[in-house]
Design a protein around this motif. Structure first.
Motif, PDB file in Angstrom:
ATOM      1  N   SER A 637       0.828  -1.203   0.000  1.00  0.00           N
ATOM      2  CA  SER A 637       0.000   0.000   0.000  1.00  0.00           C
ATOM      3  C   SER A 637       0.865   1.256   0.000  1.00  0.00           C
ATOM      4  O   SER A 637       0.571   2.233  -0.708  1.00  0.00           O
ATOM      5  N   VAL A 638       1.915   1.233   0.779  1.00  0.00           N
ATOM      6  CA  VAL A 638       2.851   2.364   0.798  1.00  0.00           C
ATOM      7  C   VAL A 638       3.455   2.560  -0.592  1.00  0.00           C
ATOM      8  O   VAL A 638       3.566   3.690  -1.090  1.00  0.00           O
ATOM      9  N   ALA A 639       3.869   1.459  -1.220  1.00  0.00           N
ATOM     10  CA  ALA A 639       4.469   1.539  -2.553  1.00  0.00           C
ATOM     11  C   ALA A 639       3.491   2.134  -3.567  1.00  0.00           C
ATOM     12  O   ALA A 639       3.872   2.955  -4.412  1.00  0.00           O
ATOM     13  N   ARG A 640       2.247   1.725  -3.475  1.00  0.00           N
ATOM     14  CA  ARG A 640       1.243   2.226  -4.425  1.00  0.00           C
ATOM     15  C   ARG A 640       0.912   3.702  -4.199  1.00  0.00           C
ATOM     16  O   ARG A 640       0.409   4.372  -5.106  1.00  0.00           O
ATOM     17  N   ASN A 641       1.181   4.170  -3.002  1.00  0.00           N
ATOM     18  CA  ASN A 641       0.860   5.560  -2.662  1.00  0.00           C
ATOM     19  C   ASN A 641       2.128   6.356  -2.355  1.00  0.00           C
ATOM     20  O   ASN A 641       2.130   7.242  -1.499  1.00  0.00           O
ATOM     21  N   PHE A 642       3.180   6.020  -3.078  1.00  0.00           N
ATOM     22  CA  PHE A 642       4.480   6.625  -2.770  1.00  0.00           C
ATOM     23  C   PHE A 642       4.475   8.135  -3.030  1.00  0.00           C
ATOM     24  O   PHE A 642       5.244   8.875  -2.416  1.00  0.00           O
ATOM     25  N   ALA A 643       3.627   8.597  -3.916  1.00  0.00           N
ATOM     26  CA  ALA A 643       3.553  10.035  -4.185  1.00  0.00           C
ATOM     27  C   ALA A 643       3.112  10.804  -2.941  1.00  0.00           C
ATOM     28  O   ALA A 643       3.428  11.987  -2.788  1.00  0.00           O
ATOM     29  N   GLU A 751       7.359  12.409  -9.291  1.00  0.00           N
ATOM     30  CA  GLU A 751       7.078  12.107  -7.887  1.00  0.00           C
ATOM     31  C   GLU A 751       6.166  10.879  -7.783  1.00  0.00           C
ATOM     32  O   GLU A 751       5.189  10.741  -8.518  1.00  0.00           O
ATOM     33  N   GLY A 752       6.516  10.002  -6.876  1.00  0.00           N
ATOM     34  CA  GLY A 752       5.746   8.773  -6.700  1.00  0.00           C
ATOM     35  C   GLY A 752       6.390   7.563  -7.339  1.00  0.00           C
ATOM     36  O   GLY A 752       5.967   6.429  -7.106  1.00  0.00           O
ATOM     37  N   GLY A 763      12.953  -6.907   2.499  1.00  0.00           N
ATOM     38  CA  GLY A 763      12.256  -8.161   2.290  1.00  0.00           C
ATOM     39  C   GLY A 763      10.784  -8.018   1.963  1.00  0.00           C
ATOM     40  O   GLY A 763      10.021  -8.978   2.080  1.00  0.00           O
ATOM     41  N   PHE A 764      10.359  -6.822   1.530  1.00  0.00           N
ATOM     42  CA  PHE A 764       8.965  -6.619   1.127  1.00  0.00           C
ATOM     43  C   PHE A 764       8.855  -6.872  -0.374  1.00  0.00           C
ATOM     44  O   PHE A 764       8.933  -5.962  -1.201  1.00  0.00           O
ATOM     45  N   ASP A 765       8.665  -8.130  -0.725  1.00  0.00           N
ATOM     46  CA  ASP A 765       8.707  -8.553  -2.122  1.00  0.00           C
ATOM     47  C   ASP A 765       7.608  -7.935  -2.983  1.00  0.00           C
ATOM     48  O   ASP A 765       7.854  -7.480  -4.099  1.00  0.00           O
ATOM     49  N   LEU A 766       6.375  -7.952  -2.480  1.00  0.00           N
ATOM     50  CA  LEU A 766       5.265  -7.436  -3.276  1.00  0.00           C
ATOM     51  C   LEU A 766       5.463  -5.958  -3.582  1.00  0.00           C
ATOM     52  O   LEU A 766       5.252  -5.508  -4.713  1.00  0.00           O
ATOM     53  N   ALA A 767       5.886  -5.212  -2.576  1.00  0.00           N
ATOM     54  CA  ALA A 767       6.104  -3.775  -2.768  1.00  0.00           C
ATOM     55  C   ALA A 767       7.249  -3.529  -3.733  1.00  0.00           C
ATOM     56  O   ALA A 767       7.198  -2.620  -4.574  1.00  0.00           O
ATOM     57  N   HIS A 768       8.300  -4.342  -3.613  1.00  0.00           N
ATOM     58  CA  HIS A 768       9.442  -4.181  -4.509  1.00  0.00           C
ATOM     59  C   HIS A 768       9.028  -4.434  -5.948  1.00  0.00           C
ATOM     60  O   HIS A 768       9.357  -3.648  -6.855  1.00  0.00           O
ATOM     61  N   LYS A 769       8.339  -5.516  -6.182  1.00  0.00           N
ATOM     62  CA  LYS A 769       7.935  -5.838  -7.553  1.00  0.00           C
ATOM     63  C   LYS A 769       7.021  -4.751  -8.129  1.00  0.00           C
ATOM     64  O   LYS A 769       7.141  -4.381  -9.300  1.00  0.00           O
ATOM     65  N   HIS A 770       6.115  -4.242  -7.310  1.00  0.00           N
ATOM     66  CA  HIS A 770       5.228  -3.189  -7.793  1.00  0.00           C
ATOM     67  C   HIS A 770       6.029  -1.952  -8.187  1.00  0.00           C
ATOM     68  O   HIS A 770       5.829  -1.394  -9.279  1.00  0.00           O
ATOM     69  N   THR A 771       6.921  -1.504  -7.304  1.00  0.00           N
ATOM     70  CA  THR A 771       7.635  -0.252  -7.565  1.00  0.00           C
ATOM     71  C   THR A 771       8.563  -0.361  -8.762  1.00  0.00           C
ATOM     72  O   THR A 771       8.627   0.555  -9.591  1.00  0.00           O
ATOM     73  N   VAL A 772       9.275  -1.475  -8.890  1.00  0.00           N
ATOM     74  CA  VAL A 772      10.231  -1.557  -9.986  1.00  0.00           C
ATOM     75  C   VAL A 772       9.508  -1.742 -11.323  1.00  0.00           C
ATOM     76  O   VAL A 772       9.942  -1.204 -12.354  1.00  0.00           O
TER      77      VAL A 772
END
Length: 946
Positions: A637-643, A751-752, A763-772
């Motif tokens: 959720s943090v990754a999706r709302n990084f902006a 931004e974002g 070790g937050f795999d889902l967030a990493h995959k989303h952001t990259v």
């Protein structure tokens, strides 16, 4: 050992060394139970000696308590010389002194100095140390001397024995002698009359036995480290000189070497190299003497099996793959002092090879790229076997020596032994100039049948080397525990008796590294074998060589990569065998902090590992496992709302600095300490950056020659306290690019977008995959589908993106393959610098090469930019990972303090006009460690080109 006895030993050690230099927790003892060999002994305690007086105190304790003691330096010993079930004394951390003498002709060193660091100190004088072992980037002078190390080029004449000038040693009795002192021999005779006279008696007895004396002379004309250095009794007359050189190759069984003065040898920079292919081993070996006599510095032999082990690796010449069975190769290299001799070297080399039986004409090259490829073939053989070994086995590398005239026959006979005993993966390579062969096998010690097979094989090797060819069972790796039972087989009863008398003269109680070199047990080589249970796939191929350890930022705080794996293997063994639940519970309890929390996951260990293991990947696995499904979802959720995160972080930094300005410098540290008690993890420190300027500079897409992606850290973190605030980092890159006529564009919707590294490291795999994946999609859009390059200003972020392909969707992988993603160091050096006019240089600057920059091989480009802008550029010898690891420096300040200790000391010993790196958080870490403000190298380039 009972609890009471253990407590008593600890108390005794603490009385000598202090509490901070004694380890006796189970996790520490297991971590230090292994070296690079296939033996394991669990020490009763690990002690970190810091002075000669400490050593004398430890000798007294060992004698009074009748507890064995072993000195350990880098732990790269291959024959079990640096493990102990008594007191293990580490002599690296506090024994790092180097002093160049007589304009580089000599160098005074302490035992904990890494061999490559000696060469670093001598480089200015165009000199180097004589021994050149393959482990020179890890092994230390103490081990080099104690094992009489040699290597690929030094042969016998430039080994440790022959380049030794003097020693300062400490005897088990406590006597300290500096053999360079004018009265050294007199002091030695006075302090140790029985030892001095005993040495003279042994010398007299040897000389009275002409056959034995001649055998000693003959055996040391080739490489030989089996047993003690008996040639010292032939070569020297004074007791102190005899003992000085007997200590070379004594493997820590006679005394402690506190300091040594070594004679240097010329470092010849001009090289011509060839990779010669022969139809068989006999043809290859027939070339050795002509090439050696013509002056070849290196002659490395590779059999067909070793060539086959690397033939499918990228860049390997196709001719190698098509070689017939039985073929062989020689890597040949000639060295010269300067360019004026290069043509002569090439003529000599070609003339010498003209009459050889080659499969294709000899071709010598001075192209560094080709030379590196040839050496890659040679160095890749050992790890290639390690990479394919079966689970639960270890890799054994043995070294033997034969008379050169018998080398081909001996090599063929060795291959027959491999077949006889079922070592189908075995390979042979070695330093042919000296008749020194290495062979590599994979071996399990997990059941009695496997141990028995190894025992039969070694018996046959001894028969072959000693009885058939009169060779050496150990050429350069030391006798250790592995060949101790066979010293008499090689040397005979009379020579073995001399060695036993020598040991008894110095260490009659056999408390100093017992079982090494002198061992009455004929099966000692089959005792205390190291178990190798299977563990996680990320690290299961580890051969425990220790090459990773100097690279590790936590090496002097908690565990090294090797030790993390050693402890994990012991946990796996205990779990599988349902053995010692108390020990397992203790290791499990300590593992999280020692192995996981204090691992920077920087990956530098992989750059030194022969089988390219990145222990940080194991750490990330454990971090992933520690996160609940809910935690993973929150991170996503943090990754999706990084902006939204970015402005919040800037507000937090502004607020923190406002609190500091209103209530003083102790306010935020106090507040964050209180918050930590309630679960917060980050600690405020004086170097905390201010908030970055917002919004970002306005740029135009029209005419832009590259897309500039400011990393999220650059968008959130601004200047450090005390740093000039004239320009932000983003402004500096935009300005200097425009000045070079290479305008860059910053997308309005940047931004974002994040590289994903902060999530990956935790070790937050889902967030990493989303952001990259999101980043690659935006890069594709911004770059006009790959037409423009993407420039990134923070090296860890660049590395995170360029190595992210495996985490991308198939669609994004296709986009990734068409993108050109460039770190700002490469952009500055390759694109901007050639188009800029340097208008004002500074005097001197120091660089901190961040881990990711090193892994991308971009340090030369960073140095190139700095050299254009400064008269003097320094990269500290001890520069390495700062341990800040993104934000870990804010949560585990002790990691950064330990990681940067040696680099910071070197930096603070001089004054510089500027301090530069290529990552904001690493700059924070180095600022904290040195007290000097580190900033991006882009500021240096921008200021120099105004």
């Amino acid at each position: 050992m009972t609890t009471a006895t253990a407590t008593s030993l600890r108390d005794s050690l603490v009385a000598i060394l202090g509490p901070d230099r004694v380890l006796d927790r189970p996790v520490d003892l297991i971590a230090f139970a292994s070296d690079a060999s296939f033996y394991r002994l669990i020490p009763k305690a690990v002690a970190f000696a810091g002075s000669i007086e400490d050593i004398r105190g430890l000798f007294r304790l060992s004698h009074e308590a009748k507890i064995p003691m072993t000195f350990r330096a880098a732990g790269t010993s291959l024959s079990g010389q640096s493990v102990s079930d008594g007191i293990l004394v580490e002599v690296v951390r506090n024994w790092r002194g180097i002093q160049v003498l007589e304009g580089g002709a000599k160098v005074k060193v302490q035992p904990g100095v890494i061999g490559a660091h000696v060469n670093h100190a001598l480089k200015f004088f165009k000199a180097k140390m004589g021994p050149d072992p393959a482990s020179i980037n890890t092994c230390t002078v103490g081990g080099i001397l104690s094992n009489n190390s040699s290597g690929m080029c030094c042969g016998v004449t430039q080994n440790a024995y022959h380049t030794l000038e003097s020693l300062t040693f400490v005897l088990p009795s406590g006597t300290v002698i500096d053999t360079a002192a004018p009265d050294a021999d007199a002091r030695f005779r006075e302090a140790e009359p029985e030892l001095a006279q005993g040495l003279l008696n042994l010398k007299a007895n040897l000389l009275a036995n002409p056959a034995l004396a001649e055998r000693i002379r003959a055996k040391y004309k080739m490489k030989n480290t089996t047993g003690y250095s008996l040639n010292a009794f032939i070569d020297f007359d004074r007791p102190v000189d005899i003992f000085r050189n007997v200590l070379v190759g004594s493997e820590g069984t006679l005394a402690f070497i506190a300091e040594a003065v070594l004679k240097s040898v010329p470092d010849l920079p001009v090289k011509v190299t060839a990779f010669l292919l022969f139809p068989d081993l006999h043809a290859a070996c027939a070339a050795i003497i002509p090439l050696r006599d013509a002056g070849a510095a290196a002659l490395e032999l590779l059999d067909r099996a070793s060539l086959k082990s690397v033939e499918n690796q990228p860049g390997i010449p196709p001719a190698i793959k098509s070689l017939p069975e039985g073929a062989a190769a020689l890597l040949v290299e000639f060295h010269g002092r300067d360019e004026s001799v290069r043509a002569d070297l090439e003529r000599t080399a070609l003339a010498t090879t003209a009459g050889l039986k080659l499969m294709e004409p000899a071709r010598f090259t001075h192209d560094p790229v080709e030379q590196a490829l040839f050496w890659k073939i040679r160095s890749g053989t050992f790890p290639s076997v390690g990479a394919v070994r079966k689970r639960g086995t270890t890799v054994l590398i043995e070294d033997v020596a034969f008379p050169i005239e018998s080398l081909a026959d001996a090599a063929v006979d060795l291959t027959k032994l491999f077949a006889k005993h079922g070592y189908d993966e075995a390979i042979i390579f070695g330093h042919a100039k000296d008749g020194n062969l290495h062979f590599v096998i994979t071996q399990s010690f997990n059941d009695q049948g496997a141990v028995d097979r190894y025992a039969r094989f070694i018996d046959d090797v001894v028969e072959l080397v000693v009885k058939k060819y009169d060779g050496a069972l150990k050429a350069e790796h030391g006798t250790g525990r592995n060949m101790a039972p066979f010293v008499e087989a090689e040397w005979g009863h009379e020579a073995k008796a001399v060695m036993e008398k020598l040991k008894a003269l110095v260490d009659p109680l056999h408390l100093l590294n017992p079982g090494v070199i002198i061992n009455a047990d004929p099966k000692a080589h089959l005792a205390d074998l190291k178990p190798m249970p299977g563990v996680e796939e990320e690290v299961d191929k580890c051969i425990e060589c220790g090459y990773c350890e100097p690279k590790c930022p936590s090496r002097e705080l908690t565990l090294t990569p090797r030790q993390r794996i050693v402890v994990r293997r012991e946990m796996a063994r205990l779990e599988a065998n349902h053995e010692n639940p108390a020990l397992l519970a203790s290791l499990t309890g300590a593992f999280d902090y020692m192995a996981v929390e204090t691992c920077a996951a920087d990956g530098l260990c992989a750059t030194a590992c022969p089988v390219s293991i990145d222990t940080g990947q194991l750490t990330k696995r454990f971090r992933r496992a520690s996160h609940s499904r809910r935690a993973q979802k929150i991170a996503l959720s943090v990754a999706r709302n990084f902006a939204t995160v970015e402005p919040v972080m800037r507000v937090a930094l502004r607020s923190g600095h406002m609190v500091q300005s209103l209530f003083g410098p102790k306010a935020m540290p106090f507040i964050t300490r209180v918050m930590k008690a309630f679960g917060a993890s980050h600690q405020w420190s004086p170097e905390m950056p201010k908030a970055a300027k917002a919004p970002l500079p306005v740029t135009s897409m029209e005419g832009a020659q590259a897309i500039y992606f400011p990393a999220c850290i650059s968008r959130m973190m601004g200047h450090l306290p005390g740093e000039s605030e004239e320009l932000s980092l983003v402004e500096a890159l935009v300005k200097v690019s425009a000045r070079a006529g290479v305008p860059v564009h910053i997308p309005l919707d940047v931004e974002g977008t994040c590289c994903g590294v902060p999530f990956s490291s935790k070790g937050f795999d889902l967030a990493h995959k989303h952001t990259v994946n999101h980043a690659i999609e935006k890069f594709w859009e911004w770059s006009q589908e790959g037409r423009l390059s993407i420039v990134m200003d923070t090296s860890p972020c660049t590395y995170g993106v360029v190595t992210s392909r495996a985490y991308l969707t198939p669609e994004n992988q296709a986009k990734f393959d068409k993108l050109k993603i460039i770190d700002s160091t490469a952009f500055a050096y390759d694109v901007l610098l050639p188009k800029l006019q340097i208008s004002r240089k500074v005097g001197s600057v120091v660089l901190h090469p961040v881990c990711s920059l090193t892994k991308m091989n971009l340090l030369p480009k960073l140095e190139g930019v700095a050299q254009a802008c400064a008269d003097k550029v320094v990269v500290p010898r001890d520069a390495g990972c700062c341990g800040f690891a993104g934000d870990r420096g804010f949560t585990h300040a002790e990691l950064t303090a330990s990681a940067t200790k040696h680099e910071a000391k070197e930096v603070k010993s001089q004054s510089f006009d500027g301090y530069y790196a290529s990552s904001r958080t690493c700059e924070v870490g180095m600022t904290r460690s040195t007290g000097e403000v580190y900033r991006s190298f882009l500021y240096l380039l921008e200021a120099a080109t105004r």
